[in-house]
Design a protein around this motif. Sequence first.
Motif, PDB file in Angstrom:
ATOM      1  N   VAL A  54      59.966   5.775  68.163  1.00  0.00           N
ATOM      2  CA  VAL A  54      58.963   4.987  68.145  1.00  0.00           C
ATOM      3  C   VAL A  54      57.706   5.899  67.575  1.00  0.00           C
ATOM      4  N   PRO A  55      56.614   5.244  66.973  1.00  0.00           N
ATOM      5  CA  PRO A  55      55.609   5.969  66.321  1.00  0.00           C
ATOM      6  C   PRO A  55      54.631   6.153  67.236  1.00  0.00           C
ATOM      7  N   SER A  56      54.023   7.571  67.164  1.00  0.00           N
ATOM      8  CA  SER A  56      53.080   8.068  68.253  1.00  0.00           C
ATOM      9  C   SER A  56      51.886   7.148  68.165  1.00  0.00           C
ATOM     10  N   TRP A  57      51.445   6.708  66.770  1.00  0.00           N
ATOM     11  CA  TRP A  57      50.362   5.790  66.748  1.00  0.00           C
ATOM     12  C   TRP A  57      50.587   4.230  67.116  1.00  0.00           C
ATOM     13  N   GLY A  58      51.817   3.768  67.423  1.00  0.00           N
ATOM     14  CA  GLY A  58      52.154   2.640  67.707  1.00  0.00           C
ATOM     15  C   GLY A  58      51.685   2.148  69.086  1.00  0.00           C
ATOM     16  N   ILE A  88      58.264   3.767  77.648  1.00  0.00           N
ATOM     17  CA  ILE A  88      59.192   2.996  76.564  1.00  0.00           C
ATOM     18  C   ILE A  88      60.689   3.188  76.635  1.00  0.00           C
ATOM     19  N   GLN A  89      60.969   4.563  76.647  1.00  0.00           N
ATOM     20  CA  GLN A  89      62.367   5.133  76.411  1.00  0.00           C
ATOM     21  C   GLN A  89      63.049   4.791  77.902  1.00  0.00           C
ATOM     22  N   GLN A  90      62.140   5.294  78.891  1.00  0.00           N
ATOM     23  CA  GLN A  90      62.669   5.054  80.400  1.00  0.00           C
ATOM     24  C   GLN A  90      63.132   3.587  80.567  1.00  0.00           C
ATOM     25  N   LEU A  91      62.318   2.684  80.148  1.00  0.00           N
ATOM     26  CA  LEU A  91      62.943   0.943  80.201  1.00  0.00           C
ATOM     27  C   LEU A  91      63.900   0.736  79.066  1.00  0.00           C
ATOM     28  N   THR A  92      64.011   0.940  78.067  1.00  0.00           N
ATOM     29  CA  THR A  92      64.739   0.361  77.129  1.00  0.00           C
ATOM     30  C   THR A  92      66.145   1.503  76.744  1.00  0.00           C
ATOM     31  N   ARG A  93      65.927   2.603  77.032  1.00  0.00           N
ATOM     32  CA  ARG A  93      67.004   3.921  76.864  1.00  0.00           C
ATOM     33  C   ARG A  93      67.578   3.706  75.439  1.00  0.00           C
ATOM     34  N   GLY A 118      59.717  17.348  79.496  1.00  0.00           N
ATOM     35  CA  GLY A 118      59.548  16.578  80.837  1.00  0.00           C
ATOM     36  C   GLY A 118      59.766  15.156  80.709  1.00  0.00           C
ATOM     37  N   LEU A 119      59.438  14.530  79.562  1.00  0.00           N
ATOM     38  CA  LEU A 119      59.688  13.048  79.327  1.00  0.00           C
ATOM     39  C   LEU A 119      60.999  12.470  78.894  1.00  0.00           C
ATOM     40  N   GLY A 120      61.925  13.721  78.754  1.00  0.00           N
ATOM     41  CA  GLY A 120      63.249  13.012  78.163  1.00  0.00           C
ATOM     42  C   GLY A 120      63.152  12.805  76.717  1.00  0.00           C
ATOM     43  N   LEU A 121      62.131  13.231  75.998  1.00  0.00           N
ATOM     44  CA  LEU A 121      62.159  12.748  74.482  1.00  0.00           C
ATOM     45  C   LEU A 121      62.275  13.967  73.574  1.00  0.00           C
ATOM     46  N   GLY A 122      62.550  13.512  72.334  1.00  0.00           N
ATOM     47  CA  GLY A 122      62.744  14.597  71.223  1.00  0.00           C
ATOM     48  C   GLY A 122      61.627  14.175  70.164  1.00  0.00           C
ATOM     49  N   PHE A 123      62.020  14.655  69.029  1.00  0.00           N
ATOM     50  CA  PHE A 123      60.971  14.396  67.759  1.00  0.00           C
ATOM     51  C   PHE A 123      61.724  14.153  66.602  1.00  0.00           C
ATOM     52  N   ASP A 124      61.443  12.917  65.852  1.00  0.00           N
ATOM     53  CA  ASP A 124      62.049  12.464  64.906  1.00  0.00           C
ATOM     54  C   ASP A 124      61.291  12.863  63.738  1.00  0.00           C
ATOM     55  N   ASN A 331      47.526  -5.711  67.412  1.00  0.00           N
ATOM     56  CA  ASN A 331      46.162  -6.142  67.567  1.00  0.00           C
ATOM     57  C   ASN A 331      45.772  -7.026  68.774  1.00  0.00           C
ATOM     58  N   VAL A 332      46.855  -7.750  69.349  1.00  0.00           N
ATOM     59  CA  VAL A 332      46.447  -8.829  70.213  1.00  0.00           C
ATOM     60  C   VAL A 332      47.582  -8.569  71.582  1.00  0.00           C
ATOM     61  N   THR A 333      48.437  -7.660  71.535  1.00  0.00           N
ATOM     62  CA  THR A 333      49.389  -7.519  72.517  1.00  0.00           C
ATOM     63  C   THR A 333      49.289  -6.128  73.162  1.00  0.00           C
ATOM     64  N   ASP A 334      49.816  -5.878  74.195  1.00  0.00           N
ATOM     65  CA  ASP A 334      50.143  -4.600  74.798  1.00  0.00           C
ATOM     66  C   ASP A 334      51.055  -3.682  73.994  1.00  0.00           C
ATOM     67  N   PRO A 335      50.528  -2.742  73.354  1.00  0.00           N
ATOM     68  CA  PRO A 335      51.400  -2.087  72.502  1.00  0.00           C
ATOM     69  C   PRO A 335      52.873  -1.338  73.100  1.00  0.00           C
ATOM     70  N   ILE A 336      52.759  -0.959  74.343  1.00  0.00           N
ATOM     71  CA  ILE A 336      54.113  -0.786  74.764  1.00  0.00           C
ATOM     72  C   ILE A 336      55.094  -1.909  75.159  1.00  0.00           C
ATOM     73  N   GLU A 337      54.497  -3.148  75.453  1.00  0.00           N
ATOM     74  CA  GLU A 337      55.248  -4.315  75.593  1.00  0.00           C
ATOM     75  C   GLU A 337      55.766  -4.914  74.103  1.00  0.00           C
ATOM     76  N   SER A 338      54.963  -4.512  73.022  1.00  0.00           N
ATOM     77  CA  SER A 338      55.498  -4.829  71.846  1.00  0.00           C
ATOM     78  C   SER A 338      56.620  -3.927  71.362  1.00  0.00           C
ATOM     79  N   LEU A 339      56.648  -2.623  71.591  1.00  0.00           N
ATOM     80  CA  LEU A 339      57.475  -1.718  71.136  1.00  0.00           C
ATOM     81  C   LEU A 339      58.847  -1.777  72.018  1.00  0.00           C
ATOM     82  N   ILE A 340      58.486  -2.111  73.342  1.00  0.00           N
ATOM     83  CA  ILE A 340      59.712  -2.470  74.004  1.00  0.00           C
ATOM     84  C   ILE A 340      60.544  -3.733  73.500  1.00  0.00           C
ATOM     85  N   SER A 341      59.648  -4.645  73.117  1.00  0.00           N
ATOM     86  CA  SER A 341      60.369  -5.930  72.470  1.00  0.00           C
ATOM     87  C   SER A 341      60.996  -5.440  71.143  1.00  0.00           C
ATOM     88  N   SER A 342      60.237  -4.791  70.377  1.00  0.00           N
ATOM     89  CA  SER A 342      60.633  -4.478  68.933  1.00  0.00           C
ATOM     90  C   SER A 342      62.137  -3.778  69.063  1.00  0.00           C
TER      91      SER A 342
END
Length: 430
Positions: A54-58, A88-93, A118-124, A331-342
Amino acid sequence: MSEIRIPVDVIAAENERREAAHRSDFQALGEKLARSSIDIETVTAKVAAFFVAVPSWGVGTGGTRFARFPGQGEPRHIFDKLDDCGVIQQLTRATPTVSLHIPWDKADPKELKAKADGLGLGFDAMNSNTFSDSPDQPHSYKYGSLSHVDAGTRRQAVEHNLECIEIGRALGSKALTVWIGDGSNFPGQSNFTRQFERYLDAMRDIYKALPDDWRLFSEHKMYEPAFYSTVVQDWGTNYLIAQTLGEKAHCLVDLGHHAPNTNIEMIVARLIQFGKLGGFHFNDSKYGDDDLDAGSVEPYRLFLVFNELVDAEHRGVKGFHPAHMIDQSHNVTDPIESLISSANEIRRAYAQALLVDRAALEGYQTDNDALMASETLKRAYRTDVEPILADARRRSGGAIDPVATYRASGYRGRVAAERPAVKGGSGGIV
């Protein structure tokens, strides 16, 4: 200590509500696939092992050139962004890595690493920014960066990319993505040949500094912010760059950076064939650029792209390991929801592509049976693979229904109380 922002009991309770129906759907799909000699367990395991960054700016609200309307609880800095990415990672894995953009996300690498751990994340892949000016830089990128006529400006842009590499090394990243806005807005403004020569010279300096185990991704875009010409305007020029620089240089394909009706899946096939497919920026587009969530407009095209990827995987193409990242504006959605969906739509396309009967498809292609070849793809695409996606999430500790679970958690309301509201009115993406 792990910094989980949604309590595990919330996920467990939401999953329990859906467990019986999900198991029934999964069993029914398994029986259906078995009739075609497809093992649902094998497919589910492959889907569970497929990840997209996921992009940090997203996780911030996007905008257009005309206006930006902020959302509630927008991240204030990179550490807030990482919190959102962790959810996002916690919910989608499906999204264990984050792609950073420098200088937007610049911070002490040790603090970034500790937060991500601490969040169980790495860097792309790291992303450099020479398409806009930072407050403290001496040279402006108004008329270009890596291809600028001024040697000092080009050197500044090169040094910025070298800094991105060093930050990435400290974070465990293994790639650098370079996208530039360089180009021209009027005929005659730039000498196309000299401009491209300057760009290649600058990219050679960046390439030389690349660690042995890194890859360099160059990204093409046909327009904006330059509207007459761009230096890296299409996949052909992108391929020339990768060929010129060397074996660590590859092409990045952004699904939104193509002219309407472009056959993107064929571009993907060509780059695979010649060993230069570096990876993807997934999004969807109606008119141009990274407008929309992945799979929201042309899900069949997304499937056709993955058909080429799975075909390469099936054939055992040497050195085939493209990077996958989402890059879209919300632009018109919750970014977290959009990234989960994507993330789920990207996995959906992968799962559907895994269902293609490769032997039958090859037979129809050999026999020039166009209709049945097309139907073979459509049969896989029309299969509802949602039970596979849900079980891949569930097995990894994620949510059977991640968007519903996210909403039930009240996360957005909590962070809105912690993060000061941002006033709107400005133009441009976050």
